[in-house]
Motif scaffolding. Structure first.
Motif, PDB file in Angstrom:
ATOM      1  N   SER A   2      72.772  10.230  73.276  1.00 34.03           N
ATOM      2  CA  SER A   2      72.375  11.083  74.386  1.00 34.03           C
ATOM      3  C   SER A   2      70.870  11.272  74.407  1.00 34.03           C
ATOM      4  N   GLU A   5      69.722  13.654  71.721  1.00 35.03           N
ATOM      5  CA  GLU A   5      69.721  13.057  70.390  1.00 35.03           C
ATOM      6  C   GLU A   5      68.502  12.163  70.181  1.00 35.03           C
ATOM      7  N   THR A 200      76.941  20.590  79.789  1.00 34.28           N
ATOM      8  CA  THR A 200      76.695  19.244  79.272  1.00 34.28           C
ATOM      9  C   THR A 200      75.597  19.261  78.212  1.00 34.28           C
ATOM     10  N   ASP A 203      76.997  20.764  75.100  1.00 36.69           N
ATOM     11  CA  ASP A 203      77.868  19.800  74.416  1.00 36.69           C
ATOM     12  C   ASP A 203      77.049  18.794  73.613  1.00 36.69           C
ATOM     13  N   GLU A 204      75.874  18.436  74.119  1.00 37.55           N
ATOM     14  CA  GLU A 204      75.011  17.506  73.390  1.00 37.55           C
ATOM     15  C   GLU A 204      74.570  18.112  72.060  1.00 37.55           C
ATOM     16  N   GLN A 207      77.619  18.099  69.670  1.00 39.92           N
ATOM     17  CA  GLN A 207      77.983  16.773  69.183  1.00 39.92           C
ATOM     18  C   GLN A 207      77.124  16.338  68.008  1.00 39.92           C
ATOM     19  N   LYS A 208      75.922  16.920  67.905  1.00 40.15           N
ATOM     20  CA  LYS A 208      75.028  16.535  66.814  1.00 40.15           C
ATOM     21  C   LYS A 208      75.352  17.271  65.522  1.00 40.15           C
TER      22      LYS A 208
END
Length: 209
Positions: A2, A5, A200, A203-204, A207-208
């Motif tokens: 992403s 990231e 969104t 969520d990024e 996710q990390k």
């Protein structure tokens, strides 16, 4: 990978290369996230300005009615009721708008936590106002349409609502339907979509972890 990231990886690499360079990159990362948040909340901010302008127009029109036709107690009371109906909405609107515009990331030792909390706070502001807006409009919209129809018929249609109640009902229903359609489209554009876009970003971050 992403976008978040990628920027995070670059920041970590430069942080290891030197403290000063890491600080600059950290500031850049904050700016990037703020820009993304502002892009997603732009339509909501446009709504705030448009809504506030509309409410000023409503206050001006009802104030004009009070001054010009205030000799009729029924019209005077309806105009006052219309103004009182909008005041709570205006107050909440201005408070949320101010917080949405002025809130900035509070940097902590963990940059991820700081930025996550900032994005989460912006989303929470939109969610809370959207929730208030939906509930309050159940009262505001039908009442506004009813007051508007009654005043228009009382001032400009001979005989008023009492002699033209079918016309008043049809006008009320058409006004209500048009308001509902406009509000549905506005909610989707200014609140539902920005809230999803901010989610969104959140969520990024998750996710990390």
């Amino acid at each position: 990978m992403s976008t978040l990231e990628e920027y995070k990886r670059i920041w970590e690499q430069k942080e290891n290369a030197g403290a000063n360079q890491g600080t600059i990159t950290q500031a850049s990362l904050v700016k990037i996230i703020r820009n993304r948040v502002q892009q997603h909340t732009k339509s909501a901010l446009n709504y705030f300005w448009a809504s506030f302008t509309l409410q000023l127009i409503v206050y001006a029109l009802l104030g004009h009615v009070m001054v010009k036709y205030g000799q009729s107690s029924r019209i005077l009371y309806l105009a006052i009721a219309g103004i009182l109906l909008y005041i709570p909405f205006t107050i909440v609107l201005l408070r949320k708008f101010k917080k949405l515009v002025t809130e900035k990331p509070v940097l902590q030792s963990n940059i991820d936590t700081s930025l996550y909390n900032y994005v989460f706070g912006q989303q929470a502001l939109l969610r809370s106002f959207y929730h208030f807006k939906k509930l309050y409009e159940f009262l505001l919209i039908p009442s506004s349409c009813a007051i508007g129809v009654f005043l228009v018929f009382a001032l400009y249609v001979p005989g008023g609502v009492h002699q033209h109640w079918w016309g008043a009902i049809i006008t009320f229903l058409l006004s209500l339907a048009s308001c509902i359609a406009a509000i549905y489209a506005e909610n989707k554009k200014s609140f539902i979509l920005p809230i999803k876009q901010l989610q969104t970003i959140l969520d990024e971050f998750e996710q990390k972890d």
